[in-house]
Design a protein around this motif. Structure first.
Motif, PDB file in Angstrom:
ATOM      1  N   LYS A   1       0.838  -1.206   0.000  1.00 35.29           N
ATOM      2  CA  LYS A   1       0.000   0.000   0.000  1.00 35.29           C
ATOM      3  C   LYS A   1       0.874   1.257   0.000  1.00 35.29           C
ATOM      4  N   VAL A   2       1.876   1.289   0.875  1.00 32.19           N
ATOM      5  CA  VAL A   2       2.757   2.455   0.958  1.00 32.19           C
ATOM      6  C   VAL A   2       3.500   2.655  -0.355  1.00 32.19           C
ATOM      7  N   ILE A   3       4.048   1.587  -0.911  1.00 32.78           N
ATOM      8  CA  ILE A   3       4.777   1.682  -2.172  1.00 32.78           C
ATOM      9  C   ILE A   3       3.896   2.265  -3.266  1.00 32.78           C
ATOM     10  N   GLY A   4       2.621   1.952  -3.222  1.00 30.33           N
ATOM     11  CA  GLY A   4       1.706   2.443  -4.242  1.00 30.33           C
ATOM     12  C   GLY A   4       1.371   3.908  -4.158  1.00 30.33           C
ATOM     13  N   GLN A   5       1.651   4.534  -3.014  1.00 31.67           N
ATOM     14  CA  GLN A   5       1.253   5.939  -2.872  1.00 31.67           C
ATOM     15  C   GLN A   5       2.352   6.837  -2.315  1.00 31.67           C
ATOM     16  N   VAL A   6       3.622   6.476  -2.571  1.00 36.20           N
ATOM     17  CA  VAL A   6       4.739   7.336  -2.194  1.00 36.20           C
ATOM     18  C   VAL A   6       5.575   7.634  -3.433  1.00 36.20           C
ATOM     19  N   ARG A   7       5.996   8.897  -3.576  1.00 34.31           N
ATOM     20  CA  ARG A   7       6.779   9.325  -4.728  1.00 34.31           C
ATOM     21  C   ARG A   7       7.872  10.294  -4.276  1.00 34.31           C
ATOM     22  N   SER A   8       9.017  10.256  -4.985  1.00 34.76           N
ATOM     23  CA  SER A   8      10.171  11.090  -4.619  1.00 34.76           C
ATOM     24  C   SER A   8      10.883  11.604  -5.860  1.00 34.76           C
ATOM     25  N   ILE A   9      11.644  12.682  -5.663  1.00 41.40           N
ATOM     26  CA  ILE A   9      12.587  13.145  -6.685  1.00 41.40           C
ATOM     27  C   ILE A   9      13.669  13.959  -5.980  1.00 41.40           C
ATOM     28  N   GLY A  10      14.885  13.948  -6.565  1.00 42.20           N
ATOM     29  CA  GLY A  10      16.000  14.668  -5.955  1.00 42.20           C
ATOM     30  C   GLY A  10      16.728  15.548  -6.957  1.00 42.20           C
ATOM     31  N   VAL A  11      17.572  16.412  -6.414  1.00 44.02           N
ATOM     32  CA  VAL A  11      18.384  17.297  -7.239  1.00 44.02           C
ATOM     33  C   VAL A  11      19.775  17.390  -6.616  1.00 44.02           C
ATOM     34  N   ALA A  12      20.799  17.445  -7.456  1.00 43.23           N
ATOM     35  CA  ALA A  12      22.178  17.540  -6.971  1.00 43.23           C
ATOM     36  C   ALA A  12      22.813  18.844  -7.428  1.00 43.23           C
ATOM     37  N   LEU A  13      23.537  19.474  -6.490  1.00 43.40           N
ATOM     38  CA  LEU A  13      24.337  20.654  -6.808  1.00 43.40           C
ATOM     39  C   LEU A  13      25.800  20.290  -7.007  1.00 43.40           C
ATOM     40  N   THR A  14      26.233  19.213  -6.330  1.00 41.95           N
ATOM     41  CA  THR A  14      27.595  18.707  -6.472  1.00 41.95           C
ATOM     42  C   THR A  14      27.550  17.185  -6.482  1.00 41.95           C
ATOM     43  N   ALA A  15      28.654  16.566  -6.857  1.00 48.29           N
ATOM     44  CA  ALA A  15      28.752  15.111  -6.923  1.00 48.29           C
ATOM     45  C   ALA A  15      29.350  14.551  -5.641  1.00 48.29           C
ATOM     46  N   PRO A  16      29.012  13.282  -5.309  1.00 49.86           N
ATOM     47  CA  PRO A  16      29.684  12.613  -4.206  1.00 49.86           C
ATOM     48  C   PRO A  16      31.024  12.027  -4.668  1.00 49.86           C
ATOM     49  N   THR A  17      31.916  11.792  -3.702  1.00 43.02           N
ATOM     50  CA  THR A  17      33.191  11.154  -3.992  1.00 43.02           C
ATOM     51  C   THR A  17      33.262   9.825  -3.261  1.00 43.02           C
ATOM     52  N   VAL A  18      33.223   8.729  -3.994  1.00 40.25           N
ATOM     53  CA  VAL A  18      33.305   7.389  -3.402  1.00 40.25           C
ATOM     54  C   VAL A  18      34.744   7.156  -2.951  1.00 40.25           C
ATOM     55  N   PRO A  19      34.963   6.733  -1.684  1.00 45.20           N
ATOM     56  CA  PRO A  19      36.335   6.632  -1.165  1.00 45.20           C
ATOM     57  C   PRO A  19      37.290   5.824  -2.028  1.00 45.20           C
ATOM     58  N   HIS A  20      36.869   4.671  -2.543  1.00 44.82           N
ATOM     59  CA  HIS A  20      37.817   3.843  -3.289  1.00 44.82           C
ATOM     60  C   HIS A  20      38.032   4.347  -4.715  1.00 44.82           C
ATOM     61  N   VAL A  21      37.213   5.318  -5.148  1.00 48.74           N
ATOM     62  CA  VAL A  21      37.407   5.926  -6.460  1.00 48.74           C
ATOM     63  C   VAL A  21      38.313   7.145  -6.351  1.00 48.74           C
ATOM     64  N   GLY A  22      38.042   7.983  -5.349  1.00 54.85           N
ATOM     65  CA  GLY A  22      38.939   9.089  -5.061  1.00 54.85           C
ATOM     66  C   GLY A  22      38.695  10.349  -5.846  1.00 54.85           C
ATOM     67  N   GLU A  23      37.634  10.389  -6.640  1.00 60.87           N
ATOM     68  CA  GLU A  23      37.296  11.602  -7.379  1.00 60.87           C
ATOM     69  C   GLU A  23      35.790  11.670  -7.537  1.00 60.87           C
ATOM     70  N   PRO A  24      35.226  12.872  -7.763  1.00 55.67           N
ATOM     71  CA  PRO A  24      33.767  13.010  -7.884  1.00 55.67           C
ATOM     72  C   PRO A  24      33.212  12.097  -8.969  1.00 55.67           C
ATOM     73  N   SER A  25      31.996  11.615  -8.732  1.00 52.65           N
ATOM     74  CA  SER A  25      31.408  10.636  -9.646  1.00 52.65           C
ATOM     75  C   SER A  25      30.878  11.272 -10.930  1.00 52.65           C
ATOM     76  N   PHE A  26      30.725  12.568 -10.950  1.00 47.50           N
ATOM     77  CA  PHE A  26      30.377  13.270 -12.182  1.00 47.50           C
ATOM     78  C   PHE A  26      30.782  14.726 -12.014  1.00 47.50           C
ATOM     79  N   GLU A  27      30.710  15.486 -13.094  1.00 44.97           N
ATOM     80  CA  GLU A  27      31.104  16.893 -13.059  1.00 44.97           C
ATOM     81  C   GLU A  27      29.918  17.778 -13.417  1.00 44.97           C
ATOM     82  N   LEU A  28      29.788  18.864 -12.660  1.00 46.38           N
ATOM     83  CA  LEU A  28      28.798  19.885 -12.958  1.00 46.38           C
ATOM     84  C   LEU A  28      29.505  21.221 -13.092  1.00 46.38           C
TER      85      LEU A  28
END
Length: 333
Positions: free
Chosen positions: A180-207
């Motif tokens: 029931k909950v899955i049927g009536q919940v909705r989301s959306i997000g926005v990013a201003l900057t990228a995250p940096t995954v520790p084992h990658v060591g650099e931002p995951s994308f560029e803006l």
């Protein structure tokens, strides 16, 4: 890369040790395979509610283990699905005759690995069922998912099903509530900057300095579009419109509004955005009856926000208001 870590290879284990040290009254941690369970697990006669996913989204999921919410959480490596043996360990530590419900975010690895663990549990005569949450309206598909992604609505689903388990609902009822909950919940997000995954060591994308990613995923997956940065009024209206139009939500609806920081957005900006969202919903005749504001499903240090709406009724309101005591969410106790 500047992060408060020792070694990218051990960051999840060391974080779990800190979680356990800080909250040993609420939970305990198993290692190799990693899993987090309620301190009083297994809880006799109660449906075990279990979730999990890649690390880097804290407090999701381990921070929501405790009375009135999750019985167990299974962390994977950063932005990586947990392994079936970790899920199986969590099931074994928490599940009795009442059975278990697995809450799975819609990412291919999560779905496959939780499904494998459920099959192994069934071979041991445990009644274990799964639901897949796919509340992200940003895209129909992506390289990380088969269909819509599971994002902010996961927090609300974990709270509501955990409350249903706590009051003694059986597995059929808890599973029905989840759907029931899955049927009536909705989301959306926005990013201003990228995250940096520790084992990658650099931002995951560029803006570019004047760009934002609208409809971002919690692992930094591409969204609907890359647009020019705009004032908060226009940006939040864009987020609210995308969510409202999808279900769609309608004049007269009562909703829970969850305004979430993706990890790097300060509360000053988050509350500003929440106020704009409340006004935008009121202008549509949609009444906000419950609220959650804060960094509850994050993407490492990403600057950005997400907006989640859940259509409420008397049952969901009662379950939302029910007592909860976890490291990250507490009221009524």
């Amino acid at each position: 890369m500047k992060k408060i870590i020792n070694d990218p290879a051990t960051v999840v284990t060391e974080s779990l040790r800190g979680l356990e040290a800080a909250h040993s009254d609420l939970l305990r941690v198993g290692y190799d395979p990693d899993h987090v369970v309620r301190a009083d697990a297994p809880v006799g006669g109660k449906v075990a509610v279990i979730s999990g996913g890649g690390s880097g989204h804290e407090p999701l999921h381990g921070g929501f283990v405790g009375t009135g919410m999750l019985h167990a959480a299974v962390p994977g490596a950063v932005f990586t699905s947990p392994t079936p043996d970790g899920v199986q360990a969590a099931i074994s530590a928490t599940t009795g005759a009442a059975g278990a419900l697995l809450i799975v975010k819609n990412y291919t690895g999560d779905v496959l690995n939780f499904e494998t663990a459920a099959e192994l549990a069934a071979a041991e005569d445990l009644d274990v069922r799964s639901v897949v949450i796919d509340d992200d309206v940003a895209v129909a598909d992506s390289t990380f998912t088969a269909g819509r992604r599971g994002v902010g609505g996961t927090v609300l689903l974990e709270k509501l099903t955990g409350a249903a388990s706590e009051r003694g609902d059986g597995l059929d009822a808890v599973e029905a509530l989840a759907r029931k909950v899955i049927g009536q919940v909705r989301s959306i997000g926005v990013a201003l900057t990228a995250p940096t995954v520790p084992h990658v060591g650099e931002p995951s994308f560029e803006l570019a300095a004047d760009e934002i990613e609208f409809g971002i995923g919690i692992h930094g997956e591409p969204g609907r579009e890359r647009v020019k940065a705009e004032p908060a009024d226009q940006l939040v209206e864009r987020l609210v419109a995308a969510v409202v139009d999808d279900l769609p939500f309608a004049d007269g609806d009562e909703v829970l509004l969850f305004t979430n920081s993706m990890g790097g957005t300060p509360l000053l900006e988050l509350y500003l955005a929440h106020g704009i969202a409340e006004r935008a919903l009121a202008q549509r005749g949609i009444r906000v009856t419950r609220r959650l504001v804060g960094p509850y499903i994050t993407s490492l240090e990403m600057q950005g926000i997400s907006v989640t709406l859940l259509r409420m009724d008397d049952e969901l309101t009662e379950l939302w208001d029910a007592p909860v005591c976890t490291p990250a969410l507490r009221w009524g106790m």
